[in-house]
Design an enzyme around this catalytic site. Structure first.
Site, PDB file in Angstrom:
ATOM      1  CG  ASP A  72      -4.066  -1.496  -2.108  1.00 45.53           C
ATOM      2  OD1 ASP A  72      -2.830  -1.680  -2.118  1.00 45.53           O
ATOM      3  OD2 ASP A  72      -4.589  -0.470  -2.576  1.00 45.53           O
ATOM      4  CG  ASP A  73      -0.059  -2.411  -0.175  1.00 38.72           C
ATOM      5  OD1 ASP A  73      -0.018  -2.474  -1.418  1.00 38.72           O
ATOM      6  OD2 ASP A  73       0.351  -1.423   0.459  1.00 38.72           O
ATOM      7  CE  LYS A  94      -5.212   2.134  -4.566  1.00 37.23           C
ATOM      8  NZ  LYS A  94      -4.143   1.709  -3.660  1.00 37.23           N
ATOM      9  CG  HIS A 112      -3.936   4.023  -7.607  1.00 36.68           C
ATOM     10  ND1 HIS A 112      -3.167   3.572  -6.568  1.00 36.68           N
ATOM     11  CD2 HIS A 112      -3.324   5.146  -8.065  1.00 36.68           C
ATOM     12  CE1 HIS A 112      -2.135   4.374  -6.393  1.00 36.68           C
ATOM     13  NE2 HIS A 112      -2.220   5.345  -7.294  1.00 36.68           N
ATOM     14  CG  HIS A 130      -2.435   1.027   0.538  1.00 36.40           C
ATOM     15  ND1 HIS A 130      -1.964   2.160   1.159  1.00 36.40           N
ATOM     16  CD2 HIS A 130      -1.752   0.926  -0.621  1.00 36.40           C
ATOM     17  CE1 HIS A 130      -1.041   2.731   0.398  1.00 36.40           C
ATOM     18  NE2 HIS A 130      -0.892   1.991  -0.694  1.00 36.40           N
ATOM     19  CB  CYS A 152      -1.404  -0.256  -6.392  1.00 39.14           C
ATOM     20  SG  CYS A 152      -0.675   1.342  -6.028  1.00 39.14           S
ATOM     21  CG  ASP A 191      -2.350  -4.112  -4.930  1.00 37.54           C
ATOM     22  OD1 ASP A 191      -1.900  -4.713  -3.929  1.00 37.54           O
ATOM     23  OD2 ASP A 191      -2.457  -2.869  -4.970  1.00 37.54           O
ATOM     24  CG  ASN A 192       1.422  -4.238  -4.264  1.00 37.53           C
ATOM     25  OD1 ASN A 192       0.859  -3.295  -4.793  1.00 37.53           O
ATOM     26  ND2 ASN A 192       1.517  -4.347  -2.937  1.00 37.53           N
ATOM     27  CE  LYS A 222       2.917  -0.592  -2.288  1.00 39.18           C
ATOM     28  NZ  LYS A 222       1.853   0.159  -1.609  1.00 39.18           N
TER      29      LYS A 222
END
Length: 508
Positions: free
Chosen positions: A31-32, A123, A125, A233, A69, A291-292, A309
């Site tokens: 994540d991130d 996660k 989301h 994240h 995300c 994810d990004n 992001k």
């Protein structure tokens, strides 16, 4: 005849499955994680386990995800662009009555059709306002599970130790609580809050559950294990020992972020070791993706790419990704793949290409790229719609005020506001590099780049190649006509955790 052919193909798959075990699939989603946040990309952050896997597998260096995300996760699990799921705008908020549409088949549902055990640890989301949206109703046998017990967290940013997160309601209605009073616990064991996670760092809790799932897995069945980590994240939290190697960093956020990345890397190493000790590794395909792009304000870095992001610049969209497996031919191990690949391609690539299960789904936007990864075949993907976001207005026809981006061959076109406040080049802290600022033209709504020749997006070419601009705008217009309306509902006060004993969970 088509029905007969499908029956014959399914029979062939069954015969193969009975004589040869279908491959296990482990998909890890960070994540991130920024482009410059793994050491095999030259980062000062040390990621030895990721490096070993990437350098011994196939590194995807023309690989794209989405700018935030929820859209990435929706396209990973559905194989469809955001414009075809209604998730074009931002991420799904914790109090929004929204989710990945429940009538869309998902990656785990497809794999279950051929006998896979399916698990998610981490996660989600993708919405949870009603039970039909939850992972266990979208194809997963277990949601962060031991046996039939399910655990995980459903929303976005939350404390790594307490697993509480804040939320909010509609402030234009009388008598509502203030945002700061909306605080709920978000760690679940099936339909029951998993309170034992309190005070335990999420990476360690996740890792324990992953190892238990692997240990208890029926080795006669293939397994799909989806591990979308909370890391890296915000909030920036990690046990202090992981920061120790980075004490020299003057930027506090970068230092903590680096420790978080190293902690996640260690966890991934332990997962691989567990797969090896349980005798599963040699028949496993391991996929890693972010994810990004990295969030600069929270310690991430995407150098030398532009932006970060939430932007449609390369720093927001070009992802860290690789595939590692003992099943890959030795000729492709240790190679770099520069074919165009998108996160929506994983569903057909894994289900059709790797497993051999025919989809026959004309609604998919993803392509089967297994032969591209496995044997250097040219990618069938020649273009990529990054997104079209008309929010808050949804006119009948496309216009360049809409935030959009498309890649066709070497060309990338951006429109609207692709990241006015995050379209810069940000060098790694303490690197001594002073990047220049991009040339800005007041009121500019169209940008054109040759991404192959200029991956840093430094040379804007719209004035020089108006015919290319016209061609790509026509493609955006066609995509827009084929899109569904944006699903971005107002927050619902029924989401208030106070109505469910202080927990976030379904309210419809």
């Amino acid at each position: 005849m088509a029905g007969l052919r499908r029956c014959l193909m399914l029979l062939a798959i069954t015969i193969v499955a009975e004589t040869k075990q279908l491959p296990n699939i482990v998909f890890v989603l960070a994540d991130d994680l920024g482009y410059n946040d793994v050491s095999y990309h030259g980062s000062e952050i040390q990621t030895p386990n990721l490096d070993k896997l990437a350098l011994g597998g196939v590194r995807l260096e023309n690989y794209y995800v989405q700018q935030v995300c929820s859209p990435t996760r929706s396209q990973l699990l559905s194989g469809r662009y955001q414009i075809h799921t209604g998730l074009q705008h931002s991420y799904i908020g914790v109090a929004q009555p929204n989710c990945l549409p429940t009538d869309i088949p998902t990656l785990p549902q497809r794999l279950k059709e051929v006998g896979y055990a399916t698990h998610i640890v981490g996660k989600w989301h993708l919405g949870f306002y009603k039970k039909a949206c939850l992972p266990q109703n979208r194809g997963f046998d277990s949601f962060f599970v031991v046996c039939v017990l399910q655990t995980g967290y459903l929303s976005g940013s939350e404390d790594y130790y307490t697993h509480f997160r804040g939320g909010y309601g509609l402030h234009d209605e009388p008598g509502l609580q203030d945002r700061s009073h909306w605080l709920g616990y978000d760690f679940w064991d099936n339909d029951t809050p998993f309170w034992p996670a309190i005070s335990n760092y999420s990476v360690f809790v996740f890792n324990d559950r992953v190892e238990q799932i692997i240990e208890q897995h029926d080795k006669q069945k293939p397994m799909f294990l989806y591990i979308p980590f909370q890391s890296v994240h915000s909030p920036l939290q990690v046990p202090t020992k992981y920061q120790a190697p980075y004490q020299y960093m003057k930027n506090h956020n970068r230092k903590v972020y680096a420790g978080m990345t190293s902690c996640m890397d260690e966890a991934i190493g332990k997962i691989v070791t567990k797969l090896q000790t349980e005798g599963l590794w040699n028949n496993t395909v391991f996929v890693f993706s972010t994810d990004n792009g990295g969030q600069i304000l929270e310690g991430g870095n995407n150098w030398p790419l532009r932006g970060w992001k939430t932007s449609y610049w390369e720093g927001g969209l070009r992802g860290v990704g690789f595939v590692h497996s003992e099943l890959l031919p030795t000729s492709v191990r240790g190679t770099i793949n520069k074919q165009l690949i998108h996160v929506s391609d994983w569903l057909p690539t894994l289900v059709e290409g790797l497993v051999g299960h025919p989809l026959n789904d004309t609604r998919l936007d993803g392509f089967d790229l297994w032969s591209t990864i496995n044997s250097f075949d040219p990618s069938p993907r020649k273009e990529l719609l990054h997104n079209i976001d008309p929010w808050p207005h949804q006119p009948e026809d496309f216009n360049t005020n809409m935030t959009a981006a498309i890649r066709v061959g070497d060309w990338k076109l951006l429109t609207g506001t692709p990241g006015a406040n995050n379209g810069q080049w940000i060098a790694p802290p303490n690197s001594g590099i002073i990047p220049h600022y991009p040339l800005t033209i007041p009121g500019q709504k169209v940008w054109l780049f040759n991404i192959t020749a200029d991956p840093r997006e430094e040379l804007e070419l719209s004035a020089k190649y108006p015919e290319v601009v016209s061609e790509l705008l026509s493609k955006l217009e066609a995509y827009y006509k084929d899109s569904v309306p944006v699903r971005y509902p107002k927050d619902d006060n029924r989401a208030n955790p106070a109505l469910r004993n202080g927990t976030w969970g379904p309210w419809e």
